[in-house]
Write an enzyme that holds these catalytic residues in place. Structure first.
Site, PDB file in Angstrom:
ATOM      1  N   ARG A 162       4.007   2.187  -2.886  1.00  0.00           N
ATOM      2  CA  ARG A 162       4.104   2.907  -3.926  1.00  0.00           C
ATOM      3  C   ARG A 162       4.804   2.127  -5.171  1.00  0.00           C
ATOM      4  O   ARG A 162       4.913   0.822  -4.227  1.00  0.00           O
ATOM      5  CB  ARG A 162       5.251   3.524  -4.115  1.00  0.00           C
ATOM      6  CG  ARG A 162       4.386   5.615  -3.398  1.00  0.00           C
ATOM      7  CD  ARG A 162       3.818   6.275  -4.353  1.00  0.00           C
ATOM      8  NE  ARG A 162       2.443   7.512  -4.004  1.00  0.00           N
ATOM      9  CZ  ARG A 162       1.782   7.464  -2.648  1.00  0.00           C
ATOM     10  NH1 ARG A 162       1.299   7.255  -2.367  1.00  0.00           N
ATOM     11  NH2 ARG A 162       1.472   9.203  -2.617  1.00  0.00           N
TER      12      ARG A 162
ATOM     13  N   ASP B  14      -2.240  -2.263  -3.147  1.00  0.00           N
ATOM     14  CA  ASP B  14      -3.179  -1.049  -3.851  1.00  0.00           C
ATOM     15  C   ASP B  14      -2.765  -0.103  -4.968  1.00  0.00           C
ATOM     16  O   ASP B  14      -2.966   0.888  -4.801  1.00  0.00           O
ATOM     17  CB  ASP B  14      -3.271  -0.388  -2.466  1.00  0.00           C
ATOM     18  CG  ASP B  14      -4.667   0.508  -2.210  1.00  0.00           C
ATOM     19  OD1 ASP B  14      -5.773   0.824  -2.885  1.00  0.00           O
ATOM     20  OD2 ASP B  14      -3.942   1.698  -1.830  1.00  0.00           O
TER      21      ASP B  14
ATOM     22  N   GLY C 205      -6.348   3.559  -0.884  1.00  0.00           N
ATOM     23  CA  GLY C 205      -5.655   4.067   0.633  1.00  0.00           C
ATOM     24  C   GLY C 205      -6.696   4.633   1.528  1.00  0.00           C
ATOM     25  O   GLY C 205      -6.675   4.285   2.340  1.00  0.00           O
TER      26      GLY C 205
ATOM     27  N   GLU D 136       0.505   3.608 -12.376  1.00  0.00           N
ATOM     28  CA  GLU D 136      -1.071   3.063 -12.409  1.00  0.00           C
ATOM     29  C   GLU D 136      -1.413   4.432 -12.992  1.00  0.00           C
ATOM     30  O   GLU D 136      -1.086   5.654 -13.054  1.00  0.00           O
ATOM     31  CB  GLU D 136      -1.731   3.473 -10.730  1.00  0.00           C
ATOM     32  CG  GLU D 136      -0.736   4.096 -10.173  1.00  0.00           C
ATOM     33  CD  GLU D 136      -0.937   3.993  -8.733  1.00  0.00           C
ATOM     34  OE1 GLU D 136      -0.956   2.950  -8.183  1.00  0.00           O
ATOM     35  OE2 GLU D 136      -1.483   5.259  -8.125  1.00  0.00           O
TER      36      GLU D 136
ATOM     37  N   THR E 212       1.000  -2.070   0.111  1.00  0.00           N
ATOM     38  CA  THR E 212      -0.424   0.126  -0.093  1.00  0.00           C
ATOM     39  C   THR E 212       1.183   1.299   0.460  1.00  0.00           C
ATOM     40  O   THR E 212       0.251   2.761   0.335  1.00  0.00           O
ATOM     41  CB  THR E 212      -0.670   0.118   1.191  1.00  0.00           C
ATOM     42  OG1 THR E 212       0.166  -0.208   2.669  1.00  0.00           O
ATOM     43  CG2 THR E 212      -1.934  -0.746   1.119  1.00  0.00           C
TER      44      THR E 212
ATOM     45  N   HIS F 270      -5.745   1.583  -5.830  1.00  0.00           N
ATOM     46  CA  HIS F 270      -4.925   2.792  -5.032  1.00  0.00           C
ATOM     47  C   HIS F 270      -6.374   3.783  -3.794  1.00  0.00           C
ATOM     48  O   HIS F 270      -7.015   4.679  -4.232  1.00  0.00           O
ATOM     49  CB  HIS F 270      -4.541   3.634  -5.813  1.00  0.00           C
ATOM     50  CG  HIS F 270      -3.434   4.895  -4.858  1.00  0.00           C
ATOM     51  ND1 HIS F 270      -2.464   5.498  -5.612  1.00  0.00           N
ATOM     52  CD2 HIS F 270      -3.652   5.282  -3.438  1.00  0.00           C
ATOM     53  CE1 HIS F 270      -1.389   5.946  -4.740  1.00  0.00           C
ATOM     54  NE2 HIS F 270      -2.131   5.949  -3.524  1.00  0.00           N
TER      55      HIS F 270
HETATM   56  C1  DGY Z   1      -1.210   9.506  -0.056  1.00  0.00           C
HETATM   57  O1  DGY Z   1      -1.807  10.260   0.634  1.00  0.00           O
HETATM   58  O2  DGY Z   1      -0.165   9.355  -0.888  1.00  0.00           O
HETATM   59  C2  DGY Z   1      -1.533   8.541  -0.699  1.00  0.00           C
HETATM   60  O3  DGY Z   1      -1.273   7.514  -1.641  1.00  0.00           O
HETATM   61  C3  DGY Z   1      -3.239   9.231  -2.085  1.00  0.00           C
HETATM   62  O4  DGY Z   1      -1.747   9.536  -3.439  1.00  0.00           O
END
Ligand code: DGY
Length: 324
Positions: free
Chosen positions: A243, A267, A292, A272, A241, A290
């Site tokens: 990158r 995720d 999260g 992406e 979760t 994505h």
């Molecule tokens: C973040 O806040 O870094 C989330 O992954 C959305 O990009």
């Protein structure tokens, strides 16, 4: 609302949640993006003309070229994210562009999503749901749709920032033995009882489950590669979760295909929203787009933090969360 914000012109690159847009438009000289189009470099720079602030997202790349092209009126980039890997922070610093982000407020939602990825992958939730939706749910069978327990297993967390700590806290509820690998050891009151492993190669063979929650940096790029996967026990479950590029796709896909890894819950993806299409054919990959931080409460809090950072800048006050 204050005089300092009302005359402060700010563009938003994307359409934010309703409550955030309402406050944005009431408090600032707001330039919203009503049709929520993704802006390329030229469009972004053109729309920023005359703006003093930009609220940006991880969907735009603020690389050195984009930052250099921004109108001189732009003083601050308030990113609607905790992650800043879409921003060239050195280039921002060199230009004197203030960058702020949204830490803390998305910790719980993202830690929840990490557990969702671990558990969804461990229980092959994607396949069970697909069977039901296809109307193929036959008789209950003692051998049907068997996953693996999280309860009592060993979890390794890579990146023990706020989100990693939130994952450790939740993992205790599953009775898991938790270890973490981090640049530095944390004080005991922040580890949720997890054991520090300075050497990731020594931690990996002990991880039935592995959660990647670290920022993307040159050091963590392709961190989960073939060599590290080989150190994991056979049948381990991995969640990412953080990158996408923290994982080397070829290595992870090969390990899921061969059965070296039982499953992965992902995720985030390299490139992406255009993820490696091979993931889509893997029955043991639990895949999310994505999400999260995607809850109403959390996205509101992220948006309000962006506005608070912007308002602090306009008023010359202390920033709630400044990066550079
Ligand atoms: C973040 O806040 O870094 C989330 O992954 C959305 O990009």
């Amino acid at each position: 609302m204050s005089d300092s914000t009302k005359s402060f012109t700010v563009m938003a690159t994307r359409l934010m949640p309703e409550a955030v847009e309402t406050r944005f438009r009431a408090e600032f000289d707001a330039r919203p993006n009503d049709d929520d189009t993704t802006l390329d470099r030229e469009a972004l720079i053109a729309r920023a003309e005359g703006c003093r602030g930009i609220i940006g997202c991880s969907t735009e790349k603020f690389d050195a070229e984009t930052i250099a092209g921004l109108p001189s009126s732009v003083e601050i980039l308030s990113t609607f994210s905790v992650g800043c890997d879409h921003i060239d922070l050195e280039a921002a610093k060199a230009r004197g562009l203030v960058v702020t982000n949204t830490p803390d407020v998305l910790t719980d939602a993202t830690a929840d999503t990490t557990i969702l990825c671990l558990l969804g992958a461990a229980r092959m939730a994607q396949n069970a749901e697909a069977v039901l939706r296809r109307g193929e749910w036959g008789r209950w069978s003692p051998r049907g749709m068997l996953g693996t327990d999280m309860t009592g297993k060993r979890l390794g967390i890579v990146g023990m920032g706020r989100i990693g700590q939130g994952v450790a806290r939740r993992a205790r509820g599953f009775g898991m033995e938790v270890m973490y690998h981090n640049r530095r050891e944390l004080p005991a009151d922040r580890t949720e009882g997890a054991t520090f492993m300075a050497d990731s190669m020594a931690m990996l063979p002990r991880c039935d489950f592995l959660a990647l929650t670290c920022p993307l940096t040159p050091e963590t790029h392709h961190w989960l590669n073939a060599e590290r996967i080989a150190r994991l026990p056979d049948g381990a479950v991995v969640a990412n979760t953080a990158r996408g590029p923290v994982v080397e796709d070829d290595a992870l896909i090969a390990a899921l295909e061969s059965g070296k890894l039982a499953a992965a819950g992902l995720d985030v993806f390299t490139g992406e929203p255009k993820l490696d299409p091979r993931y889509l054919d893997l029955p043991n990959a639990f895949l999310l787009p994505h999400i999260g931080s995607a809850t109403v409460e959390t996205r509101n809090a992220m948006g309000f933090r962006c506005l608070d950072n912007m308002a602090a800048h306009a008023a010359g006050a202390d920033y709630p969360s400044r990066v550079v």
